[in-house]
Design a protein around this motif. Structure first.
Motif, PDB file in Angstrom:
ATOM      1  N   ARG A   1      10.873   9.977   9.287  1.00 43.15           N
ATOM      2  CA  ARG A   1       9.700   9.357   8.654  1.00 43.15           C
ATOM      3  C   ARG A   1       8.940   8.524   9.691  1.00 43.15           C
ATOM      4  O   ARG A   1       7.716   8.579   9.777  1.00 43.15           O
ATOM      5  CB  ARG A   1      10.186   8.466   7.504  1.00 43.15           C
ATOM      6  CG  ARG A   1       9.086   8.026   6.579  1.00 43.15           C
ATOM      7  CD  ARG A   1       9.629   7.826   5.188  1.00 43.15           C
ATOM      8  NE  ARG A   1      10.458   6.653   5.045  1.00 43.15           N
ATOM      9  CZ  ARG A   1       9.992   5.477   4.635  1.00 43.15           C
ATOM     10  NH1 ARG A   1       8.703   5.318   4.381  1.00 43.15           N
ATOM     11  NH2 ARG A   1      10.802   4.459   4.477  1.00 43.15           N
TER      12      ARG A   1
ATOM     13  N   SER B   1       0.824  -1.218   0.000  1.00 43.46           N
ATOM     14  CA  SER B   1       0.000   0.000   0.000  1.00 43.46           C
ATOM     15  C   SER B   1       0.859   1.268   0.000  1.00 43.46           C
ATOM     16  O   SER B   1       0.450   2.305  -0.526  1.00 43.46           O
ATOM     17  CB  SER B   1      -0.959   0.011   1.186  1.00 43.46           C
ATOM     18  OG  SER B   1      -0.249   0.047   2.409  1.00 43.46           O
TER      19      SER B   1
ATOM     20  N   ARG C   1      -5.765  10.154   2.672  1.00 46.29           N
ATOM     21  CA  ARG C   1      -5.903   8.813   3.253  1.00 46.29           C
ATOM     22  C   ARG C   1      -7.265   8.215   2.898  1.00 46.29           C
ATOM     23  O   ARG C   1      -7.373   7.023   2.616  1.00 46.29           O
ATOM     24  CB  ARG C   1      -5.708   8.846   4.774  1.00 46.29           C
ATOM     25  CG  ARG C   1      -4.362   9.385   5.228  1.00 46.29           C
ATOM     26  CD  ARG C   1      -4.017   8.916   6.632  1.00 46.29           C
ATOM     27  NE  ARG C   1      -3.782   7.485   6.665  1.00 46.29           N
ATOM     28  CZ  ARG C   1      -2.639   6.904   6.332  1.00 46.29           C
ATOM     29  NH1 ARG C   1      -1.610   7.625   5.982  1.00 46.29           N
ATOM     30  NH2 ARG C   1      -2.522   5.596   6.369  1.00 46.29           N
TER      31      ARG C   1
ATOM     32  N   ARG D   1       0.756   0.604   6.927  1.00 37.39           N
ATOM     33  CA  ARG D   1       0.842   1.184   8.274  1.00 37.39           C
ATOM     34  C   ARG D   1      -0.490   1.081   9.007  1.00 37.39           C
ATOM     35  O   ARG D   1      -0.527   1.064  10.223  1.00 37.39           O
ATOM     36  CB  ARG D   1       1.219   2.675   8.196  1.00 37.39           C
ATOM     37  CG  ARG D   1       2.507   2.991   7.450  1.00 37.39           C
ATOM     38  CD  ARG D   1       3.719   2.500   8.220  1.00 37.39           C
ATOM     39  NE  ARG D   1       4.963   2.992   7.623  1.00 37.39           N
ATOM     40  CZ  ARG D   1       5.490   2.531   6.501  1.00 37.39           C
ATOM     41  NH1 ARG D   1       4.909   1.560   5.840  1.00 37.39           N
ATOM     42  NH2 ARG D   1       6.634   3.031   6.040  1.00 37.39           N
ATOM     43  N   ASP D   2      -1.591   1.072   8.228  1.00 37.76           N
ATOM     44  CA  ASP D   2      -2.928   1.138   8.837  1.00 37.76           C
ATOM     45  C   ASP D   2      -3.848   0.050   8.300  1.00 37.76           C
ATOM     46  O   ASP D   2      -5.057   0.203   8.298  1.00 37.76           O
ATOM     47  CB  ASP D   2      -3.554   2.507   8.536  1.00 37.76           C
ATOM     48  CG  ASP D   2      -3.727   2.731   7.026  1.00 37.76           C
ATOM     49  OD1 ASP D   2      -3.081   2.023   6.230  1.00 37.76           O
ATOM     50  OD2 ASP D   2      -4.521   3.608   6.648  1.00 37.76           O
TER      51      ASP D   2
ATOM     52  N   ARG E   1       3.502   6.620  -2.426  1.00 36.00           N
ATOM     53  CA  ARG E   1       4.710   7.027  -3.152  1.00 36.00           C
ATOM     54  C   ARG E   1       4.344   7.569  -4.539  1.00 36.00           C
ATOM     55  O   ARG E   1       4.887   8.568  -5.009  1.00 36.00           O
ATOM     56  CB  ARG E   1       5.665   5.836  -3.285  1.00 36.00           C
ATOM     57  CG  ARG E   1       6.347   5.472  -1.976  1.00 36.00           C
ATOM     58  CD  ARG E   1       7.119   4.160  -2.077  1.00 36.00           C
ATOM     59  NE  ARG E   1       7.751   3.821  -0.821  1.00 36.00           N
ATOM     60  CZ  ARG E   1       8.972   4.223  -0.446  1.00 36.00           C
ATOM     61  NH1 ARG E   1       9.711   4.947  -1.278  1.00 36.00           N
ATOM     62  NH2 ARG E   1       9.462   3.896   0.719  1.00 36.00           N
TER      63      ARG E   1
ATOM     64  N   ASP F   1       5.145   9.095  10.770  1.00 36.80           N
ATOM     65  CA  ASP F   1       4.163   8.021  10.591  1.00 36.80           C
ATOM     66  C   ASP F   1       3.489   7.646  11.921  1.00 36.80           C
ATOM     67  O   ASP F   1       2.320   7.287  11.957  1.00 36.80           O
ATOM     68  CB  ASP F   1       4.827   6.762   9.996  1.00 36.80           C
ATOM     69  CG  ASP F   1       5.301   6.979   8.549  1.00 36.80           C
ATOM     70  OD1 ASP F   1       4.966   8.014   7.952  1.00 36.80           O
ATOM     71  OD2 ASP F   1       6.027   6.096   8.035  1.00 36.80           O
TER      72      ASP F   1
ATOM     73  N   ARG G   1       1.238  11.161  13.331  1.00 38.01           N
ATOM     74  CA  ARG G   1       0.227  11.907  12.577  1.00 38.01           C
ATOM     75  C   ARG G   1      -1.140  11.682  13.234  1.00 38.01           C
ATOM     76  O   ARG G   1      -1.385  10.639  13.870  1.00 38.01           O
ATOM     77  CB  ARG G   1       0.216  11.481  11.107  1.00 38.01           C
ATOM     78  CG  ARG G   1      -0.235  10.078  10.904  1.00 38.01           C
ATOM     79  CD  ARG G   1      -0.242   9.667   9.444  1.00 38.01           C
ATOM     80  NE  ARG G   1      -0.556   8.256   9.355  1.00 38.01           N
ATOM     81  CZ  ARG G   1       0.111   7.370   8.640  1.00 38.01           C
ATOM     82  NH1 ARG G   1       1.145   7.731   7.910  1.00 38.01           N
ATOM     83  NH2 ARG G   1      -0.263   6.112   8.632  1.00 38.01           N
TER      84      ARG G   1
ATOM     85  N   SER H   1       0.979  11.452   3.201  1.00 38.56           N
ATOM     86  CA  SER H   1       0.130  10.482   3.914  1.00 38.56           C
ATOM     87  C   SER H   1      -0.446  11.028   5.218  1.00 38.56           C
ATOM     88  O   SER H   1      -1.272  10.371   5.835  1.00 38.56           O
ATOM     89  CB  SER H   1       0.913   9.195   4.186  1.00 38.56           C
ATOM     90  OG  SER H   1       1.843   9.394   5.236  1.00 38.56           O
TER      91      SER H   1
HETATM   92  O1   DC Z   1       5.806   1.298   3.114  1.00 37.97           O
HETATM   93  P1   DC Z   1       6.459   2.476   2.427  1.00 37.97           P
HETATM   94  O2   DC Z   1       7.787   2.822   3.028  1.00 37.97           O
HETATM   95  O3   DC Z   1       6.549   2.301   0.952  1.00 37.97           O
HETATM   96  O4   DC Z   1       5.468   3.716   2.710  1.00 37.97           O
HETATM   97  C1   DC Z   1       5.758   5.008   2.274  1.00 37.97           C
HETATM   98  C2   DC Z   1       4.990   6.007   3.127  1.00 37.97           C
HETATM   99  O5   DC Z   1       3.609   5.864   2.898  1.00 37.97           O
HETATM  100  C3   DC Z   1       5.179   5.838   4.628  1.00 37.97           C
HETATM  101  O6   DC Z   1       6.192   6.678   5.112  1.00 37.97           O
HETATM  102  C4   DC Z   1       3.855   6.188   5.219  1.00 37.97           C
HETATM  103  C5   DC Z   1       2.867   6.029   4.100  1.00 37.97           C
HETATM  104  N1   DC Z   1       1.979   4.885   4.274  1.00 37.97           N
HETATM  105  C6   DC Z   1       0.859   5.075   5.022  1.00 37.97           C
HETATM  106  O7   DC Z   1       0.669   6.143   5.594  1.00 37.97           O
HETATM  107  N2   DC Z   1      -0.053   4.080   5.133  1.00 37.97           N
HETATM  108  C7   DC Z   1       0.148   2.901   4.536  1.00 37.97           C
HETATM  109  N3   DC Z   1      -0.765   1.941   4.656  1.00 37.97           N
HETATM  110  C8   DC Z   1       1.323   2.675   3.791  1.00 37.97           C
HETATM  111  C9   DC Z   1       2.236   3.700   3.684  1.00 37.97           C
END
Ligand code: DC
Length: 271
Positions: free
Chosen positions: A226, A83, A157, A178-179, A88, A230, A233, A151
């Motif tokens: 980062r 995701s 989102r 992440r979520d 990105r 993350d 937020r 993000s």
């Molecule tokens: O997993 P990644 O490093 O490719 O994710 C890039 C950014 O995207 C990460 O810093 C936070 C955001 N992200 C998010 O907020 N929710 C997700 N489900 C996946 C990534």
């Protein structure tokens, strides 16, 4: 097909009716339905009698999510969806269009005007932005930083979560992010939160990106920033779902982590 609708599968197709998406091995095809939400039918696509699960793998960068998610998906014959690659891709578009990472409204408009496709391949997800292959570009530093920044916005989102639900709702997916276990699929069949000691995560990231010397400290600092963003937020911060299996991979090998996750999956499948 509605903008932003993503179709993907690495499974073979049994059949599809007129409202469903037609998918082939490692192929992205188009929905016969030109409006409304995508309906992903991965759960009906193979002849296996097993129920197709939704597996959520969340955690910070460098915890090993991508490797575990990819290996697990391969073993189960599921689709692996990264995701983060969608955030990105949006960040990349913002850079190209000179849209500020802080302008929530403009970013949300940009998102709803975009087609972001994730195509599972053996080497991870191929990322297509408005028809262009941006797989390598989205891994570069400016986009990585931008993804974390775009993000934080609730409207961004909202769009991402809706697309991700469309992609995964049929099951047969390992979605990492992440979520995923907290927001995208709070009812996911299996939820894993993969963490590791920050120093170890930094080391792994530097190794993965082959960064050494003076550049290493800058890369490590970016990772820390980062992480902080993350986790802090306001909307859907990185956190383990209360019912997630929390795994600290610091002292574990990849195989050991995979084995623990597989045990939970096997339980769910009733094997
Ligand atoms: O997993 P990644 O490093 O490719 O994710 C890039 C950014 O995207 C990460 O810093 C936070 C955001 N992200 C998010 O907020 N929710 C997700 N489900 C996946 C990534």
């Amino acid at each position: 097909m509605a903008p932003g609708c993503q179709l993907l599968s690495n499974s073979s197709v049994a059949s599809a009716n007129s409202q469903e998406l037609v998918l082939n091995q490692d192929t992205t095809l188009h929905s016969p339905s030109l409006s409304g939400a995508c309906k992903i039918i991965t759960s009906q696509m193979t002849s296996s009698p097993d129920r197709k699960l939704i597996i959520a793998i969340d955690g910070p960068a460098g915890a090993g999510k991508s490797t575990i998610a990819a290996r697990l998906a391969r073993k189960l014959g599921y689709v692996n969806l990264e995701s983060g690659a969608m955030y990105r891709a949006l960040a990349l578009k913002a850079i190209a269009r000179d849209v500020s990472f802080d302008d929530e409204r403009a970013l949300a408009e940009l998102a709803s005007d975009s087609r972001i496709l994730l195509e599972p391949t053996r080497r991870g997800n191929r990322v297509l932005l408005d028809g262009h292959d941006v797989t390598d570009r989205v891994r570069e530093t400016d986009v990585t930083e931008g993804a974390s920044r775009v993000s934080v916005h609730p409207k961004v989102r909202e769009w991402m979560v809706a697309r991700q639900r469309e992609m995964g709702m049929g099951g047969g997916v390992v979605m990492e992010g992440r979520d995923i276990g907290t927001k995208v699929f709070p009812d996911a069949d299996v939820k894993v939160f993969l963490d590791a000691d920050p120093v170890v995560r930094e080391k792994r990231r530097l190794q993965q990106q082959n960064v050494r010397g003076p550049a290493a400290e800058a890369t490590a600092a970016e990772l820390r920033e980062r992480d902080r963003r993350d986790r802090t937020r306001a909307q859907s911060p990185l956190a383990a779902a209360p019912d997630a299996l929390v795994l600290d991979s610091t002292g574990l090998s990849e195989d050991q982590v995979l084995k623990r996750v597989e045990e939970v999956v096997e339980q769910k499948l009733g094997h």
